[in-house]
Design a protein around this motif. Structure first.
Motif, PDB file in Angstrom:
ATOM      1  N   THR A  29       1.562   3.219  44.139  1.00 23.87           N
ATOM      2  CA  THR A  29       1.757   4.611  43.746  1.00 23.87           C
ATOM      3  C   THR A  29       2.928   4.749  42.784  1.00 23.87           C
ATOM      4  N   ALA A  30       4.019   4.057  43.053  1.00 27.29           N
ATOM      5  CA  ALA A  30       5.159   4.108  42.143  1.00 27.29           C
ATOM      6  C   ALA A  30       4.783   3.531  40.782  1.00 27.29           C
ATOM      7  N   SER A  31       4.007   2.445  40.779  1.00 31.67           N
ATOM      8  CA  SER A  31       3.578   1.849  39.522  1.00 31.67           C
ATOM      9  C   SER A  31       2.672   2.796  38.747  1.00 31.67           C
ATOM     10  N   LEU A  32       1.756   3.442  39.459  1.00 28.33           N
ATOM     11  CA  LEU A  32       0.864   4.398  38.819  1.00 28.33           C
ATOM     12  C   LEU A  32       1.636   5.566  38.230  1.00 28.33           C
ATOM     13  N   VAL A  33       2.568   6.089  39.001  1.00 27.07           N
ATOM     14  CA  VAL A  33       3.402   7.204  38.532  1.00 27.07           C
ATOM     15  C   VAL A  33       4.203   6.794  37.300  1.00 27.07           C
ATOM     16  N   VAL A  46       1.543  13.707  36.304  1.00 25.99           N
ATOM     17  CA  VAL A  46       2.061  12.566  37.074  1.00 25.99           C
ATOM     18  C   VAL A  46       1.780  12.758  38.558  1.00 25.99           C
ATOM     19  N   LEU A  47       2.000  13.992  39.047  1.00 23.87           N
ATOM     20  CA  LEU A  47       1.783  14.280  40.460  1.00 23.87           C
ATOM     21  C   LEU A  47       0.310  14.167  40.830  1.00 23.87           C
ATOM     22  N   VAL A  48      -0.568  14.705  39.979  1.00 26.46           N
ATOM     23  CA  VAL A  48      -2.006  14.627  40.245  1.00 26.46           C
ATOM     24  C   VAL A  48      -2.455  13.170  40.303  1.00 26.46           C
ATOM     25  N   ALA A  49      -1.987  12.363  39.358  1.00 31.14           N
ATOM     26  CA  ALA A  49      -2.341  10.946  39.349  1.00 31.14           C
ATOM     27  C   ALA A  49      -1.840  10.252  40.612  1.00 31.14           C
ATOM     28  N   GLY A  50      -0.629  10.603  41.035  1.00 32.66           N
ATOM     29  CA  GLY A  50      -0.065   9.987  42.230  1.00 32.66           C
ATOM     30  C   GLY A  50      -0.816  10.352  43.495  1.00 32.66           C
ATOM     31  N   LEU A 162       5.977   9.922  45.625  1.00 35.67           N
ATOM     32  CA  LEU A 162       5.483  11.256  45.284  1.00 35.67           C
ATOM     33  C   LEU A 162       6.517  12.328  45.611  1.00 35.67           C
ATOM     34  N   LEU A 163       7.279  12.111  46.651  1.00 38.45           N
ATOM     35  CA  LEU A 163       8.349  13.047  46.986  1.00 38.45           C
ATOM     36  C   LEU A 163       9.391  13.101  45.878  1.00 38.45           C
TER      37      LEU A 163
END
Length: 229
Positions: A29-33, A46-50, A162-163
């Motif tokens: 998730t961090a990598s995706l963000v 960014v949030l939607v993708a996460g 995400l937080l």
């Protein structure tokens, strides 16, 4: 006398699934963000993708663990069924096999034969499952437990970066997400090592190194192509 000694091998099954899930949740998730943020997307994108990554990853982890551990469980059941048939058809041969196992472990042949006899009188299938097949209560495959543990811990791990996305502006994400994620990974590695009785520093270093590498590569791809990954 009551046996009070505790062994950490009892935690292997759920600990492996939990650590794998949480680690994957944080890293993926961090990598995706980071990849999306590096491509120049705003905080909402960014949030939607996460969030999408969290849901997809949790389901993938649950399905993957269930399928893989179910395969192990199927193999164990097949081995036990074959062993049950062999005990019914050729008990003397199975007794000799069990006694030979104990001889190889250091017992003299007479004592090994006596031990095999007594164990088979108590629970023949259990004795052969444990000492011939290596199947015990500790190592028995539990697909449902593994699936829920992986999905749950993945979700918890994924929620941490995400937080950070929720609390900070898009301009701060490129340093805040990797920094906080590496901290989360170090804490996870330390907690897992302490729970399993392993060296804490080595475990923490291992997860932070690979997590940092994954995030760096993904951020690099996002910056290079300038598109959401």
């Amino acid at each position: 006398m009551r046996h009070t000694e505790k062994h950490r091998t009892e935690r292997i099954g759920w600990l492996r699934a939990a650590v794998l899930g949480a680690n994957d949740g944080i890293v993926s998730t961090a990598s995706l963000v980071l990849g999306v943020a590096a491509a120049g997307a705003d905080s909402k994108a960014v949030l939607v993708a996460g969030v999408a990554g969290l849901v997809a990853g949790a389901m993938s982890m649950a399905a993957g663990e269930y399928v893989s551990v179910s395969s192990q469980s199927d193999t164990e059941r097949a081995d036990l069924a074959r062993e049950r048939r062999e005990l019914a058809v050729a008990p003397e041969q199975e007794h000799a096999e069990l006694a030979e196992i104990y001889v190889k472990r250091g017992l003299d042949r007479e004592l090994a034969s006596t031990v095999a006899t007594q164990l088979m009188e108590h629970d023949a299938l259990g004795a052969h499952a444990r000492d011939e097949l290596g199947i015990s209560e500790v190592s028995t495959a539990r697909p449902i437990q593994a699936a829920f543990a992986s999905a749950g811990t993945f979700s918890i791990g994924a929620a941490l970066p995400l937080l950070v996305v929720l609390l900070l502006p898009a301009s701060a994400l490129m340093w805040a997400v990797p920094g906080s994620s590496l901290l989360f990974l170090a804490l996870l590695g330390s907690l897992a090592a302490k729970t399993g009785g392993a060296p804490v520093l080595m475990a923490a270093s291992r997860v932070t190194f690979w997590g940092g590498l994954a995030m760096a590569l993904t951020a690099g791809v996002g910056a290079l192509f300038g598109v959401a990954i």
